[in-house]
Design an enzyme around this catalytic site. Structure first.
Site, short mmCIF file in Angstrom:
data_model
loop_
_atom_site.label_atom_id
_atom_site.label_comp_id
_atom_site.label_asym_id
_atom_site.label_seq_id
_atom_site.Cartn_x
_atom_site.Cartn_y
_atom_site.Cartn_z
N ARG A 138 0.83 -1.21 0.00
CA ARG A 138 0.00 0.00 0.00
C ARG A 138 0.88 1.27 0.00
NH1 ARG A 138 -3.58 -3.39 -0.45
NH2 ARG A 138 -5.05 -4.09 1.13
N GLU A 161 -14.65 -13.73 9.65
CA GLU A 161 -14.57 -13.17 8.30
C GLU A 161 -14.35 -14.25 7.24
OE1 GLU A 161 -11.55 -10.17 7.68
OE2 GLU A 161 -12.21 -9.79 5.64
N LYS A 190 -18.28 -10.80 9.37
CA LYS A 190 -17.71 -9.87 8.37
C LYS A 190 -17.66 -10.58 7.01
CE LYS A 190 -13.59 -7.13 7.43
NZ LYS A 190 -12.62 -6.20 8.00
N SER A 227 -14.77 -4.50 2.26
CA SER A 227 -14.97 -3.83 0.96
C SER A 227 -14.41 -4.67 -0.18
CB SER A 227 -14.40 -2.42 0.96
OG SER A 227 -13.02 -2.40 1.21
N GLY A 250 -12.11 -4.72 -2.37
CA GLY A 250 -11.61 -4.24 -3.66
C GLY A 250 -12.62 -3.36 -4.39
N ARG A 310 -9.39 -0.90 2.64
CA ARG A 310 -9.08 -0.02 1.50
C ARG A 310 -10.15 1.06 1.30
NH1 ARG A 310 -8.21 -5.15 -2.21
NH2 ARG A 310 -9.45 -5.98 -0.49
#
Ligand code: 13P
Length: 338
Positions: free
Chosen positions: A31, A175, A217, A259, A261, A290
């Site tokens: 990142r 998740e 999640k 999210s 992507g 992100r």
């Protein structure tokens, strides 16, 4: 009194969501390097501390998921990071999985590791101030994936993780992420996500996990990234809500989407559409990485000393998502915030 039920409810409180700032050093390096900033320990802390001390964080963010390095760091005012978050009215959380490894005998599939010694690590994280945790499993879609083996083994690991975390008096974020990559259509994403969620809850129940003390999640139901099909927010919302209703037990207090992507605005718009048609008792909120940090990171990269501008961008993104938890977001508000 603080217990896993009250913590889980606070994490998904209307108007608030979770910041996933738990990128491993490898992911964080990608990142930061994408915006030409060296990934040093000091830089990772500086960017994250800038977000954590945003003036409006307490209005829109219920909790932050930290990485092992960050929870052990000291903020510039001398406080440890969990203390700092508490002071800003935010619950500290911690990623506890140890990442993905190839799933033996299952080509191109992954399983998440990290159960060995987990209870010992949790003792330390609790002392450091963490009150919830995260474990991410991933599933890819193709003509032959995910295999039954991947669905079963990841659900088993998620459930064992969740049981160990609750035994340590913390709330597990569960998740299971069906990845966006692939040329599949939205129906295939629905079917795979339904099978994945179904097996996760089978295993959670077998492992005696208290469903009132978890936060789920999941991914939203979307067309594959390479399908060439555009996602319509209304369809995403209808399919996502239907999939959750049919596969998630009512005891679960809240659902905080990843999210995965999507762009920042897509992730907000889709969450907003889900909340507009929500006719269940589930709270639907965000736990974005992100989609909460991208613009803030770009702003930071322009001038790493200009904290105020970074915080303004982050607060504006958080506020848009907060509005989406009420189904009250729209494009005009988005333009105004930008
Ligand atoms: P994204 O929102 O960037 O997908 O990250 C969420 C997350 O926590 C992934 O594990």
């Amino acid at each position: 009194m603080e217990n896993i039920h009250t913590i889980a409810l606070a994490m998904v409180k209307k108007g608030k969501g979770i910041l996933a700032a738990d990128e491993s050093n490898g992911t964080m390096a990608k990142r930061l390097e994408s915006v030409k900033i060296p990934s040093t320990e000091a830089n990772r802390l500086s960017f994250r501390e800038t977000l954590f001390t945003s003036p409006k964080i307490k209005n829109f963010i219920s909790g932050v998921i930290l990485y092992d390095e960050t929870i052990k760091q000291t903020a510039s005012n001398g406080q440890n990071i969990a203390e700092l978050l508490n002071e800003y009215g935010v619950i500290p959380g911690i990623k506890v999985d140890k990442g993905l490894v190839p799933l033996a005998l299952c080509k191109e599939e992954k399983v998440t590791e990290g159960l060995d010694g987990l209870n010992q690590r949790l003792l330390e994280y609790y002392k450091l101030g963490a009150r919830f945790t995260k474990w991410r499993a991933i599933y890819n879609i193709s003509n032959i994936h995910p295999s039954k083996t991947a669905i079963l083994s990841n659900a088993h690991a998620l459930a064992r993780y969740a049981a160990i975390v609750q035994d340590s008096k913390m709330v597990p974020i569960v998740e299971p992420e069906v990845l966006m990559d692939g040329s599949h259509d939205i129906k295939k994403c629905y079917d795979v996500t339904a099978s994945v969620l179904n097996e996760c809850f089978n295993q959670l129940i077998i492992h005696k996990v208290d469903l009132k003390g978890i936060v789920l999640k999941p991914n939203m139901i979307l067309n594959g990234l390479q399908s060439g099909k555009k996602n319509e927010a209304k369809e995403v919302a209808e399919k996502t809500l239907d999939c959750i209703k049919k596969n998630v037990p009512h005891d679960v207090p809240g659902i905080a989407f990843l999210s995965g992507g999507q762009t920042e605005v897509e992730a907000t718009e889709n969450l907003n559409s889900i909340n507009k048609i929500n006719d269940t008792k589930f709270m639907f909120t965000f736990s974005y990485g992100r989609a909460l940090q991208k613009s803030a990171l770009n702003t930071w990269a322009k001038n790493i000393n200009d904290k105020k501008s970074v915080q303004n961008v982050f607060d504006a993104r958080s506020e848009m998502n907060s509005l989406a938890t009420f189904g009250k977001w729209n494009l005009q508000l988005e333009k105004k915030a930008a």
